[in-house]
Design a protein around this motif. Structure first.
Motif, PDB file in Angstrom:
ATOM      1  N   ILE A   6     -29.533   2.968  45.350  1.00 38.58           N
ATOM      2  CA  ILE A   6     -30.583   4.019  45.446  1.00 38.58           C
ATOM      3  C   ILE A   6     -30.286   5.483  45.269  1.00 38.58           C
ATOM      4  O   ILE A   6     -30.877   6.193  44.918  1.00 38.58           O
ATOM      5  CB  ILE A   6     -31.580   3.640  47.106  1.00 38.58           C
ATOM      6  N   GLU A   7     -29.031   5.855  45.755  1.00 37.25           N
ATOM      7  CA  GLU A   7     -28.658   6.946  45.869  1.00 37.25           C
ATOM      8  C   GLU A   7     -28.098   7.382  44.426  1.00 37.25           C
ATOM      9  O   GLU A   7     -28.414   8.844  43.947  1.00 37.25           O
ATOM     10  CB  GLU A   7     -27.224   7.276  46.873  1.00 37.25           C
ATOM     11  N   VAL A   8     -27.711   6.274  43.630  1.00 35.89           N
ATOM     12  CA  VAL A   8     -27.186   6.670  42.163  1.00 35.89           C
ATOM     13  C   VAL A   8     -28.721   6.980  41.411  1.00 35.89           C
ATOM     14  O   VAL A   8     -28.931   7.949  40.733  1.00 35.89           O
ATOM     15  CB  VAL A   8     -26.554   5.594  41.545  1.00 35.89           C
ATOM     16  N   VAL A   9     -29.736   6.041  41.869  1.00 41.40           N
ATOM     17  CA  VAL A   9     -31.100   6.025  41.153  1.00 41.40           C
ATOM     18  C   VAL A   9     -31.785   7.646  41.542  1.00 41.40           C
ATOM     19  O   VAL A   9     -32.159   8.328  40.697  1.00 41.40           O
ATOM     20  CB  VAL A   9     -32.069   5.025  41.475  1.00 41.40           C
ATOM     21  N   ALA A  10     -31.544   8.113  42.864  1.00 41.53           N
ATOM     22  CA  ALA A  10     -32.213   9.151  43.295  1.00 41.53           C
ATOM     23  C   ALA A  10     -31.510  10.590  42.585  1.00 41.53           C
ATOM     24  O   ALA A  10     -32.246  11.436  41.796  1.00 41.53           O
ATOM     25  CB  ALA A  10     -31.909   9.535  44.743  1.00 41.53           C
ATOM     26  N   GLN A  11     -30.224  10.420  42.291  1.00 37.83           N
ATOM     27  CA  GLN A  11     -29.453  11.404  41.595  1.00 37.83           C
ATOM     28  C   GLN A  11     -29.908  11.492  40.174  1.00 37.83           C
ATOM     29  O   GLN A  11     -29.952  12.578  39.578  1.00 37.83           O
ATOM     30  CB  GLN A  11     -27.849  11.230  41.793  1.00 37.83           C
ATOM     31  N   ALA A  12     -30.129  10.415  39.643  1.00 39.04           N
ATOM     32  CA  ALA A  12     -30.352  10.232  38.123  1.00 39.04           C
ATOM     33  C   ALA A  12     -31.750  11.029  37.817  1.00 39.04           C
ATOM     34  O   ALA A  12     -31.959  11.733  37.026  1.00 39.04           O
ATOM     35  CB  ALA A  12     -30.391   8.882  37.602  1.00 39.04           C
ATOM     36  N   ALA A  63     -17.032   7.653  40.600  1.00 38.45           N
ATOM     37  CA  ALA A  63     -17.790   7.054  39.307  1.00 38.45           C
ATOM     38  C   ALA A  63     -19.388   7.468  39.672  1.00 38.45           C
ATOM     39  O   ALA A  63     -20.054   7.297  38.616  1.00 38.45           O
ATOM     40  CB  ALA A  63     -17.644   5.428  39.222  1.00 38.45           C
ATOM     41  N   TRP A  64     -19.773   7.659  40.735  1.00 39.31           N
ATOM     42  CA  TRP A  64     -21.224   7.701  41.142  1.00 39.31           C
ATOM     43  C   TRP A  64     -21.943   9.087  40.226  1.00 39.31           C
ATOM     44  O   TRP A  64     -22.960   8.698  39.790  1.00 39.31           O
ATOM     45  CB  TRP A  64     -21.581   7.809  42.617  1.00 39.31           C
ATOM     46  N   LEU A  65     -21.201   9.926  40.219  1.00 37.55           N
ATOM     47  CA  LEU A  65     -22.024  10.924  39.431  1.00 37.55           C
ATOM     48  C   LEU A  65     -22.023  10.638  38.022  1.00 37.55           C
ATOM     49  O   LEU A  65     -23.116  11.153  37.313  1.00 37.55           O
ATOM     50  CB  LEU A  65     -21.137  12.462  39.638  1.00 37.55           C
ATOM     51  N   ALA A  66     -20.969  10.353  37.264  1.00 39.98           N
ATOM     52  CA  ALA A  66     -21.073   9.852  36.003  1.00 39.98           C
ATOM     53  C   ALA A  66     -21.912   8.725  35.751  1.00 39.98           C
ATOM     54  O   ALA A  66     -22.674   8.713  34.768  1.00 39.98           O
ATOM     55  CB  ALA A  66     -19.487   9.399  35.591  1.00 39.98           C
TER      56      ALA A  66
END
Length: 128
Positions: A6-12, A63-66
């Motif tokens: 969910i954090e990855v999706v939100a940042q995207a 890896a999460w930002l990339a």
């Protein structure tokens, strides 16, 4: 510390400027984003030969930002928002998750260490 899907999706979505910093993604955003994220990780494993010791539920900090940028690039077409090219996002992601296994090219005698003399020779060669 790791990030959740969910954090990855939100940042995207933040990269796409469809979600502000103080907002949480809607259920539709989470559903579409996590499905796309799962597909991207499957594609990374099958088409790109990348293997992971983690899942989308616990993405490492390195890896999460990339991964978020890759997800944003993949979802950009559906939101009609500008994003970086998918090829650049894949390159950024690969650089974040793959170890650099190249040898030190300054090690001229290949003994495993680059001495000061070898480093000086390499610096001169790079200059000319």
């Amino acid at each position: 510390m790791t990030k959740t899907a969910i954090e990855v999706v939100a940042q995207a979505h933040r990269y796409l400027n469809v979600l502000s910093v103080d907002e949480d993604p809607s259920d539709d955003m989470v559903a579409f984003g996590t499905a796309t994220l799962t597909g991207l990780l499957d594609e990374a494993a099958t088409a790109h030969g990348l293997t992971f010791t983690w899942t989308s539920a616990d993405v490492p900090d390195g890896a999460w930002l990339a991964l978020s940028r890759l997800l944003a690039a993949e979802m950009a077409g559906t939101s009609e928002r500008p994003s970086e090219p998918v090829s650049r996002a894949w390159t950024r992601f690969r650089a974040a998750v793959q170890a650099d296994d190249r040898g030190d090219w300054r090690d001229l005698d290949e003994d495993g260490t680059a001495t000061d003399e070898e480093a000086d020779i390499a610096d001169q060669a790079a200059y000319y």
